[in-house]
Design a protein around this motif. Sequence first.
Motif, PDB file in Angstrom:
ATOM      1  N   VAL A 193     -19.861  -1.547 -39.932  1.00 25.07           N
ATOM      2  CA  VAL A 193     -18.705  -2.250 -39.357  1.00 25.07           C
ATOM      3  C   VAL A 193     -18.946  -2.567 -37.887  1.00 25.07           C
ATOM      4  CG1 VAL A 193     -16.262  -2.041 -38.758  1.00 25.07           C
ATOM      5  CG2 VAL A 193     -17.058  -1.289 -40.998  1.00 25.07           C
ATOM      6  N   ALA A 194     -19.484  -1.611 -37.147  1.00 29.23           N
ATOM      7  CA  ALA A 194     -19.738  -1.827 -35.719  1.00 29.23           C
ATOM      8  C   ALA A 194     -20.810  -2.889 -35.501  1.00 29.23           C
ATOM      9  CB  ALA A 194     -20.163  -0.517 -35.064  1.00 29.23           C
ATOM     10  N   ARG A 195     -21.751  -3.001 -36.437  1.00 33.83           N
ATOM     11  CA  ARG A 195     -22.844  -3.969 -36.276  1.00 33.83           C
ATOM     12  C   ARG A 195     -22.396  -5.404 -36.506  1.00 33.83           C
ATOM     13  NH1 ARG A 195     -27.088  -1.418 -40.281  1.00 33.83           N
ATOM     14  NH2 ARG A 195     -28.206  -3.387 -39.917  1.00 33.83           N
ATOM     15  N   VAL A 196     -21.283  -5.592 -37.225  1.00 32.85           N
ATOM     16  CA  VAL A 196     -20.835  -6.956 -37.521  1.00 32.85           C
ATOM     17  C   VAL A 196     -19.526  -7.303 -36.807  1.00 32.85           C
ATOM     18  CG1 VAL A 196     -21.977  -6.947 -39.767  1.00 32.85           C
ATOM     19  CG2 VAL A 196     -19.591  -6.222 -39.607  1.00 32.85           C
ATOM     20  N   THR A 197     -19.069  -6.413 -35.912  1.00 29.81           N
ATOM     21  CA  THR A 197     -17.794  -6.626 -35.227  1.00 29.81           C
ATOM     22  C   THR A 197     -17.997  -6.541 -33.722  1.00 29.81           C
ATOM     23  OG1 THR A 197     -16.684  -5.497 -37.067  1.00 29.81           O
ATOM     24  CG2 THR A 197     -15.396  -5.875 -35.066  1.00 29.81           C
ATOM     25  N   PRO A 198     -17.553  -7.536 -32.973  1.00 31.82           N
ATOM     26  CA  PRO A 198     -17.665  -7.452 -31.507  1.00 31.82           C
ATOM     27  C   PRO A 198     -16.797  -6.326 -30.958  1.00 31.82           C
ATOM     28  CG  PRO A 198     -16.358  -9.360 -32.171  1.00 31.82           C
ATOM     29  CD  PRO A 198     -16.943  -8.799 -33.415  1.00 31.82           C
ATOM     30  N   ASN A 199     -17.203  -5.775 -29.831  1.00 32.67           N
ATOM     31  CA  ASN A 199     -16.484  -4.642 -29.242  1.00 32.67           C
ATOM     32  C   ASN A 199     -15.009  -4.938 -29.011  1.00 32.67           C
ATOM     33  OD1 ASN A 199     -18.737  -3.030 -29.235  1.00 32.67           O
ATOM     34  ND2 ASN A 199     -19.317  -3.527 -27.124  1.00 32.67           N
ATOM     35  N   SER A 200     -14.703  -6.176 -28.659  1.00 35.28           N
ATOM     36  CA  SER A 200     -13.319  -6.534 -28.355  1.00 35.28           C
ATOM     37  C   SER A 200     -12.414  -6.447 -29.577  1.00 35.28           C
ATOM     38  CB  SER A 200     -13.260  -7.951 -27.774  1.00 35.28           C
ATOM     39  OG  SER A 200     -13.789  -8.890 -28.701  1.00 35.28           O
ATOM     40  N   MET A 201     -13.013  -6.523 -30.781  1.00 37.61           N
ATOM     41  CA  MET A 201     -12.219  -6.488 -32.021  1.00 37.61           C
ATOM     42  C   MET A 201     -12.390  -5.185 -32.794  1.00 37.61           C
ATOM     43  SD  MET A 201     -10.362  -9.154 -32.408  1.00 37.61           S
ATOM     44  CE  MET A 201      -9.945  -8.859 -34.129  1.00 37.61           C
ATOM     45  N   LEU A 202     -13.258  -4.311 -32.323  1.00 35.99           N
ATOM     46  CA  LEU A 202     -13.615  -3.141 -33.119  1.00 35.99           C
ATOM     47  C   LEU A 202     -12.421  -2.231 -33.391  1.00 35.99           C
ATOM     48  CD1 LEU A 202     -15.932  -1.772 -34.563  1.00 35.99           C
ATOM     49  CD2 LEU A 202     -16.504  -0.573 -32.447  1.00 35.99           C
ATOM     50  N   GLY A 203     -11.582  -2.002 -32.401  1.00 36.11           N
ATOM     51  CA  GLY A 203     -10.417  -1.148 -32.601  1.00 36.11           C
ATOM     52  C   GLY A 203      -9.453  -1.737 -33.609  1.00 36.11           C
ATOM     53  N   ARG A 204      -9.201  -3.054 -33.497  1.00 40.07           N
ATOM     54  CA  ARG A 204      -8.281  -3.711 -34.426  1.00 40.07           C
ATOM     55  C   ARG A 204      -8.828  -3.693 -35.852  1.00 40.07           C
ATOM     56  NH1 ARG A 204      -8.611  -6.924 -29.841  1.00 40.07           N
ATOM     57  NH2 ARG A 204      -6.671  -7.210 -28.659  1.00 40.07           N
ATOM     58  N   VAL A 205     -10.131  -3.984 -35.990  1.00 39.81           N
ATOM     59  CA  VAL A 205     -10.745  -4.004 -37.320  1.00 39.81           C
ATOM     60  C   VAL A 205     -10.740  -2.605 -37.933  1.00 39.81           C
ATOM     61  CG1 VAL A 205     -12.947  -4.311 -38.527  1.00 39.81           C
ATOM     62  CG2 VAL A 205     -12.156  -6.050 -36.915  1.00 39.81           C
ATOM     63  N   SER A 258     -27.313  -9.788 -53.165  1.00 33.35           N
ATOM     64  CA  SER A 258     -28.699 -10.282 -53.155  1.00 33.35           C
ATOM     65  C   SER A 258     -29.507  -9.755 -51.975  1.00 33.35           C
ATOM     66  CB  SER A 258     -28.704 -11.817 -53.125  1.00 33.35           C
ATOM     67  OG  SER A 258     -28.011 -12.297 -51.977  1.00 33.35           O
ATOM     68  N   HIS A 259     -28.911  -8.867 -51.171  1.00 33.51           N
ATOM     69  CA  HIS A 259     -29.595  -8.350 -49.992  1.00 33.51           C
ATOM     70  C   HIS A 259     -29.909  -6.874 -50.151  1.00 33.51           C
ATOM     71  CE1 HIS A 259     -29.017 -11.980 -47.550  1.00 33.51           C
ATOM     72  NE2 HIS A 259     -27.806 -12.059 -48.095  1.00 33.51           N
ATOM     73  N   ARG A 260     -31.057  -6.499 -49.611  1.00 37.64           N
ATOM     74  CA  ARG A 260     -31.441  -5.084 -49.598  1.00 37.64           C
ATOM     75  C   ARG A 260     -30.877  -4.392 -48.364  1.00 37.64           C
ATOM     76  NH1 ARG A 260     -35.575  -2.298 -47.202  1.00 37.64           N
ATOM     77  NH2 ARG A 260     -36.254  -0.396 -48.281  1.00 37.64           N
ATOM     78  N   THR A 261     -30.957  -5.071 -47.240  1.00 39.41           N
ATOM     79  CA  THR A 261     -30.422  -4.556 -45.986  1.00 39.41           C
ATOM     80  C   THR A 261     -29.506  -5.607 -45.377  1.00 39.41           C
ATOM     81  OG1 THR A 261     -32.314  -5.414 -44.725  1.00 39.41           O
ATOM     82  CG2 THR A 261     -32.477  -3.157 -45.548  1.00 39.41           C
ATOM     83  N   LEU A 262     -28.784  -5.215 -44.332  1.00 38.18           N
ATOM     84  CA  LEU A 262     -27.865  -6.143 -43.674  1.00 38.18           C
ATOM     85  C   LEU A 262     -28.658  -7.218 -42.946  1.00 38.18           C
ATOM     86  CD1 LEU A 262     -24.802  -6.533 -43.008  1.00 38.18           C
ATOM     87  CD2 LEU A 262     -25.275  -5.374 -40.858  1.00 38.18           C
ATOM     88  N   PRO A 263     -28.460  -8.499 -43.296  1.00 36.23           N
ATOM     89  CA  PRO A 263     -29.199  -9.573 -42.618  1.00 36.23           C
ATOM     90  C   PRO A 263     -28.904  -9.593 -41.117  1.00 36.23           C
ATOM     91  CG  PRO A 263     -28.147 -10.386 -44.633  1.00 36.23           C
ATOM     92  CD  PRO A 263     -27.600  -9.010 -44.370  1.00 36.23           C
ATOM     93  N   ALA A 264     -29.937  -9.858 -40.339  1.00 36.30           N
ATOM     94  CA  ALA A 264     -29.806  -9.849 -38.874  1.00 36.30           C
ATOM     95  C   ALA A 264     -28.810 -10.894 -38.402  1.00 36.30           C
ATOM     96  CB  ALA A 264     -31.168 -10.065 -38.229  1.00 36.30           C
ATOM     97  N   GLU A 265     -28.720 -12.031 -39.107  1.00 33.10           N
ATOM     98  CA  GLU A 265     -27.823 -13.098 -38.659  1.00 33.10           C
ATOM     99  C   GLU A 265     -26.355 -12.725 -38.836  1.00 33.10           C
ATOM    100  OE1 GLU A 265     -29.327 -14.283 -42.833  1.00 33.10           O
ATOM    101  OE2 GLU A 265     -30.113 -13.375 -40.997  1.00 33.10           O
ATOM    102  N   TRP A 266     -26.045 -11.687 -39.594  1.00 38.03           N
ATOM    103  CA  TRP A 266     -24.675 -11.259 -39.769  1.00 38.03           C
ATOM    104  C   TRP A 266     -24.240 -10.282 -38.672  1.00 38.03           C
ATOM    105  CZ3 TRP A 266     -24.342 -10.145 -45.788  1.00 38.03           C
ATOM    106  CH2 TRP A 266     -24.459 -11.374 -46.461  1.00 38.03           C
ATOM    107  N   GLU A 267     -25.189  -9.794 -37.915  1.00 35.07           N
ATOM    108  CA  GLU A 267     -24.857  -8.846 -36.860  1.00 35.07           C
ATOM    109  C   GLU A 267     -24.425  -9.589 -35.608  1.00 35.07           C
ATOM    110  OE1 GLU A 267     -27.504  -5.566 -36.257  1.00 35.07           O
ATOM    111  OE2 GLU A 267     -28.450  -5.839 -38.221  1.00 35.07           O
ATOM    112  N   VAL A 268     -23.609  -8.936 -34.789  1.00 35.16           N
ATOM    113  CA  VAL A 268     -23.074  -9.606 -33.599  1.00 35.16           C
ATOM    114  C   VAL A 268     -23.942  -9.340 -32.368  1.00 35.16           C
ATOM    115  CG1 VAL A 268     -20.713  -9.578 -34.419  1.00 35.16           C
ATOM    116  CG2 VAL A 268     -21.572  -7.626 -33.137  1.00 35.16           C
ATOM    117  N   PHE A 269     -24.914  -8.436 -32.473  1.00 38.70           N
ATOM    118  CA  PHE A 269     -25.776  -8.149 -31.332  1.00 38.70           C
ATOM    119  C   PHE A 269     -27.223  -8.439 -31.695  1.00 38.70           C
ATOM    120  CE2 PHE A 269     -22.181  -5.178 -30.928  1.00 38.70           C
ATOM    121  CZ  PHE A 269     -21.659  -5.641 -29.741  1.00 38.70           C
TER     122      PHE A 269
END
Length: 269
Positions: A193-205, A258-269
């Motif tokens: 969750v933290a890898r795909v959510t910007p810090n500004s939205m992490l608490g809300r998400v 269809s993915h083995r690991t979390l694709p890099a393009e889905w991460e926010v950092f």
Amino acid sequence: MSDNTAGIIAPGAAGALLKIISAPLLYVVSTVASLITACLVSTIKATDPPATSQKRERFWSSMTAGLRYVGTKVVLRTFIITAGTVNLGAGLINAIYPVFILRDLGLTASQMGLAVSIGAVGGIAGSLIGLRLMNLWGEIRTIVVAVCCLAIAFVLAPLTPIIPLPAFAVVCIVEFLIGFIIVTYGISTSGIVARVTPNSMLGRVTSAQRFVIYGSVPLGALAGGALATWIGNGNALFFAVACILLGVVSLFLSPLRSHRTLPAEWEVF
């Protein structure tokens, strides 16, 4: 490991105590344990500087903002649907399974306590092996496998009377598998969750996810109690399995399958 170690000791101790004291007095023991916990927590000294004062956002506006953001991200949306349906099933089985074990299967309180302790052993095994499985399969693939296996473990519960093994053995197997799978699932989902959510939205998400995921447990418990009253404990347990299968379906209908690991393009950092 610490959670599950306590989980090994407590149910067995409860079963043993039931032989010498009445069931309501166990709540007194639990209360004393909670008071000891409170005393220990009070000894923790805060070392971080206090946060700068800022205007707090209203709870419901924060919650709805988090839910809207979750709806726009496929990873978050899939996780919240999967975990919500799985926890709905967990609420069902938590409400029904103890009654099913004691009344329908005829196990004693001591046997049930031992079985729950064995489930905690499964959790410890998951904490030792889960990380290796995640590294071997990838976090997304491990999550998919874990949810599928959880459905299999859950379906063994209502099938216990027709499985050619002693009921106590089947209950122990079910508890062990559930403990192992849940911990493995938790290890694999940790941090995503933290890898795909910007810090500004992490608490809300996070608040939105917890509202849906943990809020589904008491709803499942209420539904489980009603269903067990109407159609019997064994039949109601199949509804818990159906909830888990909905989680499986949500994973297989999403792009994550269809993915083995979390694709890099889905991460926010």
